[in-house]
Enzyme design. Structure first.
Site, PDB file in Angstrom:
ATOM      1  N   ILE A  27       0.714  -1.156  -0.191  1.00 15.35           N
ATOM      2  CA  ILE A  27      -0.386  -0.271  -0.304  1.00 15.35           C
ATOM      3  C   ILE A  27       1.046   1.401  -0.129  1.00 15.35           C
ATOM      4  O   ILE A  27       0.433   2.033  -0.105  1.00 15.35           O
ATOM      5  CB  ILE A  27      -1.108  -0.372   1.278  1.00 15.35           C
ATOM      6  N   VAL A  72       9.475   3.417  13.115  1.00 13.53           N
ATOM      7  CA  VAL A  72       8.495   3.676  13.525  1.00 13.53           C
ATOM      8  C   VAL A  72       8.436   3.358  14.820  1.00 13.53           C
ATOM      9  O   VAL A  72       8.022   4.506  15.794  1.00 13.53           O
ATOM     10  CB  VAL A  72       7.400   3.803  12.744  1.00 13.53           C
ATOM     11  N   TYR A 165      -4.000  -6.987  16.227  1.00 15.06           N
ATOM     12  CA  TYR A 165      -3.913  -6.085  15.420  1.00 15.06           C
ATOM     13  C   TYR A 165      -5.212  -5.457  15.085  1.00 15.06           C
ATOM     14  O   TYR A 165      -5.241  -4.528  15.074  1.00 15.06           O
ATOM     15  CB  TYR A 165      -4.156  -6.874  14.155  1.00 15.06           C
ATOM     16  N   LYS A 169      -5.640  -1.148  14.929  1.00 13.27           N
ATOM     17  CA  LYS A 169      -6.251  -0.760  14.500  1.00 13.27           C
ATOM     18  C   LYS A 169      -7.444   0.012  14.373  1.00 13.27           C
ATOM     19  O   LYS A 169      -7.705   1.838  14.382  1.00 13.27           O
ATOM     20  CB  LYS A 169      -6.244  -1.424  12.838  1.00 13.27           C
TER      21      LYS A 169
HETATM   22  N1  LIG Z   1      -3.314  -5.183   2.931  1.00 11.28           N
HETATM   23  C1  LIG Z   1      -4.328  -5.584   3.612  1.00 11.28           C
HETATM   24  O1  LIG Z   1      -5.751  -6.433   3.072  1.00 11.28           O
HETATM   25  C2  LIG Z   1      -4.758  -4.470   4.222  1.00 11.28           C
HETATM   26  C3  LIG Z   1      -6.173  -4.033   5.081  1.00 11.28           C
HETATM   27  C4  LIG Z   1      -5.878  -3.205   6.360  1.00 11.28           C
HETATM   28  C5  LIG Z   1      -5.505  -2.235   7.048  1.00 11.28           C
HETATM   29  N2  LIG Z   1      -3.735  -2.760   6.063  1.00 11.28           N
HETATM   30  C6  LIG Z   1      -2.939  -1.736   6.532  1.00 11.28           C
HETATM   31  O2  LIG Z   1      -2.403  -0.678   5.730  1.00 11.28           O
HETATM   32  C7  LIG Z   1      -0.728  -0.627   5.808  1.00 11.28           C
HETATM   33  C8  LIG Z   1       0.119  -1.254   4.782  1.00 11.28           C
HETATM   34  O3  LIG Z   1       0.124  -2.525   4.655  1.00 11.28           O
HETATM   35  P1  LIG Z   1       0.987  -3.478   3.484  1.00 11.28           P
HETATM   36  O4  LIG Z   1      -0.665  -4.671   2.794  1.00 11.28           O
HETATM   37  O5  LIG Z   1       0.815  -2.210   2.083  1.00 11.28           O
HETATM   38  O6  LIG Z   1       1.639  -3.998   4.098  1.00 11.28           O
HETATM   39  P2  LIG Z   1       3.160  -4.397   3.549  1.00 11.28           P
HETATM   40  O7  LIG Z   1       3.810  -5.632   4.399  1.00 11.28           O
HETATM   41  O8  LIG Z   1       3.204  -4.602   2.117  1.00 11.28           O
HETATM   42  O9  LIG Z   1       4.050  -3.005   4.331  1.00 11.28           O
HETATM   43  C9  LIG Z   1       4.143  -3.347   5.453  1.00 11.28           C
HETATM   44  C10 LIG Z   1       5.743  -1.754   5.566  1.00 11.28           C
HETATM   45  O10 LIG Z   1       5.398  -1.479   7.120  1.00 11.28           O
HETATM   46  C11 LIG Z   1       6.927  -1.311   6.874  1.00 11.28           C
HETATM   47  N3  LIG Z   1       7.165  -0.950   8.306  1.00 11.28           N
HETATM   48  C12 LIG Z   1       6.979  -2.278   9.031  1.00 11.28           C
HETATM   49  N4  LIG Z   1       7.291  -1.694  10.125  1.00 11.28           N
HETATM   50  C13 LIG Z   1       7.853  -1.314  10.168  1.00 11.28           C
HETATM   51  C14 LIG Z   1       8.664  -0.432  11.457  1.00 11.28           C
HETATM   52  N5  LIG Z   1       9.176  -0.722  12.870  1.00 11.28           N
HETATM   53  N6  LIG Z   1       8.927   0.877  11.040  1.00 11.28           N
HETATM   54  C15 LIG Z   1       8.781   1.645   9.816  1.00 11.28           C
HETATM   55  N7  LIG Z   1       8.152   0.509   9.007  1.00 11.28           N
HETATM   56  C16 LIG Z   1       7.764  -0.771   9.386  1.00 11.28           C
HETATM   57  C17 LIG Z   1       7.279  -2.775   6.528  1.00 11.28           C
HETATM   58  O11 LIG Z   1       8.439  -2.678   6.449  1.00 11.28           O
HETATM   59  C18 LIG Z   1       6.356  -2.623   5.124  1.00 11.28           C
HETATM   60  O12 LIG Z   1       7.776  -2.378   3.938  1.00 11.28           O
HETATM   61  C19 LIG Z   1      -0.856  -1.343   7.193  1.00 11.28           C
HETATM   62  O13 LIG Z   1      -0.894  -0.651   8.522  1.00 11.28           O
HETATM   63  C20 LIG Z   1      -1.495  -2.603   7.839  1.00 11.28           C
HETATM   64  O14 LIG Z   1      -1.995  -3.155   9.125  1.00 11.28           O
HETATM   65  C21 LIG Z   1      -3.852  -3.018   5.279  1.00 11.28           C
END
Ligand SMILES: NC(=O)c1ccc[n+]([C@@H]2O[C@H](COP(=O)([O-])OP(=O)(O)OC[C@H]3O[C@@H](n4cnc5c(N)ncnc54)[C@H](O)[C@@H]3O)[C@@H](O)[C@H]2O)c1
Length: 261
Positions: A27, A72, A165, A169
């Protein structure tokens, strides 16, 4: 036509600088692309080394992009990054607090370690970024923040289980509500976006590769398909633009109607 030009200009991010955390992920990449395409200079932030390569690749494609590595969960590192980037760019106008992790565990088997880890990254990490980047926006009386919540923050999703989780959220959405109200007099808007099931590496970890899990998801999603990261990024591009000047303290679901069904 002048009216149309003015209307489109409201959506433009030209001349603004945005910081996107978790920018090396699925994302986060789509957010980078969208904000960059709308004219912003994008600082890609992530805890992984490949964030610098990712920024270079976006720059090669013509976006104004630069990478920075920080975790973070490290409040000092976040504060240092906020100070340094504000100095380097003059101002950071936009923060997208997107970094997060997911996992699976029933509540009765939930370890302390998993609970602490998910709260540290998904909640503390968002708070540290909102505080460090946001207080500088409050000083300047200008800025827009979006943090990423989830469908899991507003309803009990199924069949996957991860109560830690889900709570993290829900807390992110409430953080944006209260800080959005606190900073409204200072012209700093704070909103949350709640993605539905979105096709990324994270979703693979919690069931995308399992046909029986996918079946439950698709049965429950009104459009009968997963979201694409670009659909989440489109909401965010709007929310951080002047076109959304009336919106603060809100959780904006982008979930193909999942939470409404
Ligand atoms: N994919 C889904 O279905 C979905 C649904 C709802 C919410 N989300 C939320 O969207 C956001 C992005 O998710 P995504 O699906 O792109 O996941 P992803 O795993 O592809 O990306 C997450 C990114 O966060 C980075 N990250 C993790 N821990 C970190 C830290 N301590 N410091 C800095 N960076 C860190 C990772 O290195 C990674 O690049 C997240 O917050 C996730 O909870 C995703």
């Amino acid at each position: 036509m002048k009216m149309a030009t003015e209307a489109f200009a409201n959506y433009s991010l030209a001349g603004k600088t945005a910081v996107v955390t978790g920018a090396a992920g699925g994302i986060g990449s789509a957010i980078t692309e969208r904000l960059g395409a709308l004219g912003a200079t994008v600082v890609l932030a992530d805890a992984v080394d490949r964030v610098t390569d990712a920024a270079r690749e976006w720059a090669d494609k013509g976006l104004k992009a630069r990478g920075i590595k920080f975790d973070v969960t490290d409040s000092k590192a976040v504060e240092n990054a906020a100070a340094r980037l504000n100095e380097e760019f003059g101002a950071i106008d936009i923060l997208v607090a997107n970094a997060g992790i997911a996992y699976e565990s029933t509540t009765k088997d939930h370890s302390d370690e998993d609970w602490d880890r998910v709260m540290k990254i998904n909640l503390n990490g968002v708070f540290y970024c909102v505080r460090s980047f946001g207080k500088r926006m409050v000083e300047r009386q200008r800025g827009a923040i979006v943090a990423i919540s989830s469908i899991a923050g507003v309803k009990a999703v199924r069949p996957e289980l991860h109560s830690g989780y889900d709570v993290s959220k829900a807390a992110v959405a409430h953080l944006c509500r209260v800080v959005g109200v606190e900073w409204a007099p200072f012209n700093v808007r704070v909103n949350a976006v709640g993605p539905g099931y979105t096709e990324t590496e994270m979703l693979k970890k919690v069931g995308m590769a399992q046909p029986e899990v996918m079946k439950v998801w698709l049965d429950d999603i009104p459009t009968k398909r997963l979201l694409q990261p670009s659909e989440i990024a489109a909401t965010i591009g709007f929310l951080v633009s002047d076109a959304a000047s009336g919106i603060t303290g809100q959780l904006v679901m982008t979930d193909h109607g999942y939470s409404a069904a």
